[in-house]
Design a protein around this motif. Structure first.
Motif, mmCIF file in Angstrom:
data_model
loop_
_atom_site.group_PDB
_atom_site.id
_atom_site.type_symbol
_atom_site.label_atom_id
_atom_site.label_comp_id
_atom_site.label_asym_id
_atom_site.label_seq_id
_atom_site.Cartn_x
_atom_site.Cartn_y
_atom_site.Cartn_z
ATOM 1 N N HIS A 1 -5.904 -4.932 0.981
ATOM 2 C CA HIS A 1 -5.430 -6.004 1.855
ATOM 3 C C HIS A 1 -6.508 -7.070 2.013
ATOM 4 O O HIS A 1 -7.691 -6.747 2.020
ATOM 5 C CB HIS A 1 -5.055 -5.445 3.244
ATOM 6 C CG HIS A 1 -3.883 -4.513 3.213
ATOM 7 N ND1 HIS A 1 -3.925 -3.240 3.735
ATOM 8 C CD2 HIS A 1 -2.627 -4.668 2.727
ATOM 9 C CE1 HIS A 1 -2.743 -2.660 3.562
ATOM 10 N NE2 HIS A 1 -1.955 -3.493 2.948
ATOM 11 N N TYR B 1 0.829 -1.221 0.000
ATOM 12 C CA TYR B 1 0.000 0.000 0.000
ATOM 13 C C TYR B 1 0.861 1.269 0.000
ATOM 14 O O TYR B 1 0.850 2.050 -0.963
ATOM 15 C CB TYR B 1 -0.936 -0.068 1.218
ATOM 16 C CG TYR B 1 -1.678 1.196 1.546
ATOM 17 C CD1 TYR B 1 -2.313 1.950 0.554
ATOM 18 C CD2 TYR B 1 -1.773 1.642 2.869
ATOM 19 C CE1 TYR B 1 -3.009 3.113 0.877
ATOM 20 C CE2 TYR B 1 -2.468 2.786 3.195
ATOM 21 C CZ TYR B 1 -3.075 3.526 2.198
ATOM 22 O OH TYR B 1 -3.759 4.659 2.513
ATOM 23 N N ILE B 2 1.648 1.466 1.047
ATOM 24 C CA ILE B 2 2.420 2.720 1.143
ATOM 25 C C ILE B 2 3.585 2.679 0.151
ATOM 26 O O ILE B 2 3.903 3.681 -0.505
ATOM 27 C CB ILE B 2 2.920 2.939 2.586
ATOM 28 C CG1 ILE B 2 1.737 2.888 3.570
ATOM 29 C CG2 ILE B 2 3.638 4.277 2.706
ATOM 30 C CD1 ILE B 2 2.132 2.783 5.029
ATOM 31 N N TYR C 1 3.947 -6.099 17.461
ATOM 32 C CA TYR C 1 4.256 -5.379 16.223
ATOM 33 C C TYR C 1 5.138 -4.160 16.530
ATOM 34 O O TYR C 1 6.201 -3.961 15.935
ATOM 35 C CB TYR C 1 2.946 -4.956 15.534
ATOM 36 C CG TYR C 1 3.136 -3.883 14.503
ATOM 37 C CD1 TYR C 1 3.915 -4.114 13.371
ATOM 38 C CD2 TYR C 1 2.556 -2.624 14.653
ATOM 39 C CE1 TYR C 1 4.097 -3.114 12.420
ATOM 40 C CE2 TYR C 1 2.732 -1.624 13.717
ATOM 41 C CZ TYR C 1 3.509 -1.873 12.603
ATOM 42 O OH TYR C 1 3.696 -0.880 11.669
ATOM 43 N N PHE D 1 9.974 -0.910 3.391
ATOM 44 C CA PHE D 1 8.583 -1.070 3.837
ATOM 45 C C PHE D 1 8.234 -2.526 4.157
ATOM 46 O O PHE D 1 7.135 -2.792 4.642
ATOM 47 C CB PHE D 1 7.616 -0.660 2.708
ATOM 48 C CG PHE D 1 7.656 0.780 2.321
ATOM 49 C CD1 PHE D 1 6.970 1.729 3.056
ATOM 50 C CD2 PHE D 1 8.365 1.197 1.200
ATOM 51 C CE1 PHE D 1 6.984 3.060 2.695
ATOM 52 C CE2 PHE D 1 8.391 2.526 0.823
ATOM 53 C CZ PHE D 1 7.698 3.462 1.572
ATOM 54 N N ASP E 1 9.885 -7.325 -3.662
ATOM 55 C CA ASP E 1 8.704 -7.636 -2.836
ATOM 56 C C ASP E 1 8.404 -9.123 -2.992
ATOM 57 O O ASP E 1 8.532 -9.668 -4.090
ATOM 58 C CB ASP E 1 7.506 -6.788 -3.330
ATOM 59 C CG ASP E 1 6.381 -6.713 -2.313
ATOM 60 O OD1 ASP E 1 5.831 -7.781 -1.970
ATOM 61 O OD2 ASP E 1 6.045 -5.603 -1.870
ATOM 62 N N THR F 1 1.637 -9.669 0.741
ATOM 63 C CA THR F 1 0.458 -8.801 0.899
ATOM 64 C C THR F 1 0.428 -7.699 -0.159
ATOM 65 O O THR F 1 -0.450 -6.839 -0.120
ATOM 66 C CB THR F 1 0.427 -8.142 2.308
ATOM 67 O OG1 THR F 1 1.644 -7.398 2.495
ATOM 68 C CG2 THR F 1 0.307 -9.167 3.413
ATOM 69 N N LYS G 1 9.231 -3.384 15.635
ATOM 70 C CA LYS G 1 9.709 -2.196 14.915
ATOM 71 C C LYS G 1 10.698 -1.390 15.765
ATOM 72 O O LYS G 1 11.646 -0.820 15.242
ATOM 73 C CB LYS G 1 8.510 -1.319 14.533
ATOM 74 C CG LYS G 1 7.645 -1.939 13.451
ATOM 75 C CD LYS G 1 8.066 -1.443 12.092
ATOM 76 C CE LYS G 1 7.483 -2.257 10.970
ATOM 77 N NZ LYS G 1 7.637 -1.613 9.667
ATOM 78 N N ASN H 1 9.696 -11.974 10.481
ATOM 79 C CA ASN H 1 9.667 -11.193 9.226
ATOM 80 C C ASN H 1 10.256 -9.797 9.425
ATOM 81 O O ASN H 1 11.079 -9.345 8.634
ATOM 82 C CB ASN H 1 8.231 -11.083 8.707
ATOM 83 C CG ASN H 1 8.193 -10.682 7.241
ATOM 84 O OD1 ASN H 1 9.034 -11.100 6.450
ATOM 85 N ND2 ASN H 1 7.238 -9.854 6.881
HETATM 86 N N1 LIG Z 1 -0.553 1.203 7.106
HETATM 87 C C1 LIG Z 1 -0.273 1.920 8.203
HETATM 88 O O1 LIG Z 1 -1.137 2.612 8.775
HETATM 89 C C2 LIG Z 1 1.143 1.912 8.759
HETATM 90 C C3 LIG Z 1 1.423 2.741 9.854
HETATM 91 C C4 LIG Z 1 2.715 2.743 10.385
HETATM 92 C C5 LIG Z 1 3.715 1.968 9.816
HETATM 93 N N2 LIG Z 1 3.416 1.180 8.739
HETATM 94 C C6 LIG Z 1 4.520 0.389 8.146
HETATM 95 O O2 LIG Z 1 4.627 0.717 6.771
HETATM 96 C C7 LIG Z 1 5.064 -0.419 6.020
HETATM 97 C C8 LIG Z 1 4.137 -0.627 4.848
HETATM 98 O O3 LIG Z 1 2.803 -0.804 5.322
HETATM 99 P P1 LIG Z 1 1.609 -1.090 4.312
HETATM 100 O O4 LIG Z 1 0.363 -0.680 4.990
HETATM 101 O O5 LIG Z 1 1.947 -0.541 2.986
HETATM 102 O O6 LIG Z 1 1.660 -2.681 4.285
HETATM 103 P P2 LIG Z 1 1.541 -3.697 3.056
HETATM 104 O O7 LIG Z 1 1.328 -5.032 3.663
HETATM 105 O O8 LIG Z 1 0.555 -3.206 2.072
HETATM 106 O O9 LIG Z 1 2.979 -3.604 2.397
HETATM 107 C C9 LIG Z 1 4.082 -4.376 2.822
HETATM 108 C C10 LIG Z 1 4.755 -4.939 1.569
HETATM 109 O O10 LIG Z 1 5.934 -5.654 1.959
HETATM 110 C C11 LIG Z 1 5.939 -6.935 1.343
HETATM 111 N N3 LIG Z 1 6.695 -7.811 2.254
HETATM 112 C C12 LIG Z 1 6.376 -8.147 3.535
HETATM 113 N N4 LIG Z 1 7.330 -8.942 4.049
HETATM 114 C C13 LIG Z 1 8.264 -9.109 3.074
HETATM 115 C C14 LIG Z 1 9.484 -9.827 3.012
HETATM 116 N N5 LIG Z 1 9.936 -10.557 4.036
HETATM 117 N N6 LIG Z 1 10.200 -9.779 1.863
HETATM 118 C C15 LIG Z 1 9.753 -9.060 0.798
HETATM 119 N N7 LIG Z 1 8.606 -8.379 0.795
HETATM 120 C C16 LIG Z 1 7.864 -8.397 1.935
HETATM 121 C C17 LIG Z 1 4.478 -7.303 1.171
HETATM 122 O O11 LIG Z 1 4.244 -8.256 0.150
HETATM 123 C C18 LIG Z 1 3.860 -5.938 0.830
HETATM 124 O O12 LIG Z 1 3.901 -5.686 -0.554
HETATM 125 C C19 LIG Z 1 5.106 -1.582 6.989
HETATM 126 O O13 LIG Z 1 6.455 -1.774 7.360
HETATM 127 C C20 LIG Z 1 4.290 -1.099 8.181
HETATM 128 O O14 LIG Z 1 4.761 -1.643 9.377
HETATM 129 C C21 LIG Z 1 2.161 1.126 8.205
#
Ligand SMILES: NC(=O)c1ccc[n+]([C@@H]2O[C@H](COP(=O)([O-])OP(=O)(O)OC[C@H]3O[C@@H](n4cnc5c(N)ncnc54)[C@H](O)[C@@H]3O)[C@@H](O)[C@H]2O)c1
Ligand SMILES: O=c1ccn([C@@H]2O[C@H](COP(=O)(O)OP(=O)(O)O[C@H]3O[C@H](CO)[C@@H](O)[C@H](O)[C@H]3O)[C@@H](O)[C@H]2O)c(=O)[nH]1
Length: 330
Positions: free
Chosen positions: A184, A11-12, A141, A73, A31, A35, A145, A92
């Motif tokens: 998601h 997503y981000i 979680y 990310f 990636d 997810t 981090k 992870n």
């Molecule tokens: N969404 C929020 O509100 C939020 C807030 C604070 C922090 N975050 C952090 O931002 C980051 C991105 O969040 P998001 O909401 O986009 O999540 P997301 O699940 O949409 O994106 C994570 C991406 O990382 C990939 N991934 C996960 N583990 C992996 C691995 N071991 N090897 C390769 N690829 C891997 C997934 O396939 C996915 O594409 C995360 O680290 C999350 O902890 C998110």
């Protein structure tokens, strides 16, 4: 001089990749698609499928490409899931960071911008939360981090790998043209869940607890638009390229919205009834999280464009109503 975006199909990550490509940067995405969605990755970026815990995969990637900066990310990020399965998160997230830094060290890559989180603070002692406030996570979680931040700190001390940890608060919205957004399976975040109810894909919203010490009894969160977040990652990467020292920044709008307020904003934006009920508290949820984000504004020059939660919901709804089943790859 390529930027490696790990988790760039998420997503981000996908919004950040899109932003970096639009600014003319050379972007490589890696990636494992657990997810994420390959179709969400801007076509100007080069894509590798693999897992950051797989060091052989990372070594080949760093051999093939001229990587100077990493934006990281790739992690799991669902608070309630981490309460049920903490080891999944330490494996992870935390082990993934060790694997990555080992390879960065061997290839002499000195810059990493990292997705940290408000969940590193736990139950705050004061609102708004400053970067210097105590970090006592209330869920695995956030703990995973925080450990990643500490591992980066000691890797800076020992190997000179400079980092920026961006502690984001609750991320929401989508690219305003509706081409990329949040997808998601299952959705657990409040705004996309509310929009699934609005779209008729869920019967009702369950609000997790209304007996917190807040004005209406429901949790309060600080929402930040995903497009503003994308820009913050570019600024953080440029900050490191200018030779600055490692640093930690909150990213939020500094406004708090209760879960009930989000529900009523979503009713206004979608013009749907959105049935809702009150359920029990969700384990691991802090009561109120609101960022002090003046440090990022002052030092990184970050100026969020969208601090109105209605705009975030409107953009998320624009994506949702044109992608009822998300990207439709599954
Ligand atoms: N969404 C929020 O509100 C939020 C807030 C604070 C922090 N975050 C952090 O931002 C980051 C991105 O969040 P998001 O909401 O986009 O999540 P997301 O699940 O949409 O994106 C994570 C991406 O990382 C990939 N991934 C996960 N583990 C992996 C691995 N071991 N090897 C390769 N690829 C891997 C997934 O396939 C996915 O594409 C995360 O680290 C999350 O902890 C998110
Ligand atoms: O069906 C639902 C879903 C959520 N909530 C509530 O909505 C609020 C926000 O929850 P959610 O959207 O799941 O986000 P958080 O648990 O606050 O965590 C997000 O925001 C954190 C930073 O604040 C990030 O670190 C996490 O990765 C990200 O998932 C919380 O009070 C939840 O209890 C409900 O009441 N009903």
């Amino acid at each position: 001089m390529s930027i490696l975006v790990l988790g760039g199909a998420g997503y981000i990550g996908s919004h950040t990749v899109d932003h970096l490509c639009s600014m003319g940067y050379d972007v490589i995405v890696a990636d494992n698609l657990e997810t994420g969605h390959k179709v969400a990755v801007n076509k100007d970026a080069k894509f590798y499928q693999g897992d950051i815990r797989d060091k052989e995969f990372l070594i080949k990637l760093f051999q093939n490409e001229d990587i100077t900066d990493v934006i990281h990310f790739a992690a799991f990020s669902i608070v309630p899931e981490s309460m049920k399965d903490p080891l999944k998160y330490f494996d992870n997230n935390t082990y993934g960071m060790i694997s990555l830094l080992e390879v960065m060290k061997d290839f002499d890559v000195k810059h990493i911008v990292f997705s940290s989180t408000a969940a590193t603070y736990g139950e705050p002692k004061q609102i708004p939360i400053k970067e210097t406030d105590p970090t006592i996570p209330t869920n695995p979680y956030g703990e995973s981090k925080l450990a990643m931040e500490k591992i980066m700190h000691w890797s800076d001390v020992a190997y000179g790998i400079k980092f920026v940890a961006l502690r984001y608060f609750n991320v929401a919205g989508a690219k305003p043209d509706g081409t990329i957004g949040e997808d998601h399976h299952p959705e657990t975040h409040l705004i996309p869940v509310v929009l699934e109810v609005a779209a008729g894909q869920r019967d009702k919203l369950t609000i997790f607890g209304d007996d917190y010490d807040t004005e209406d009894g429901t949790n309060v969160r600080d929402y930040v638009h995903v497009e503003d977040l994308a820009e913050a990652h570019r600024l953080a990467m440029e900050f490191l390229r200018k030779g600055n020292e490692s640093n930690v920044f909150n990213l939020g709008s500094s406004n708090g919205f209760s879960n009930k307020e989000i529900l009523s904003a979503a009713r206004e934006v979608t013009r749907k009834e959105i049935p809702a009920e009150i359920g029990p508290r969700r384990p691991g949820d802090p009561s109120t999280l609101i960022a002090a984000s003046d440090k990022a504004r002052k030092i990184l020059g970050w100026t969020p464009k969208y601090d109105d939660v209605h705009k975030m919901i409107e953009d998320a709804w624009n994506f949702k109503s044109t992608h009822l089943n998300g990207y439709g790859e599954e």
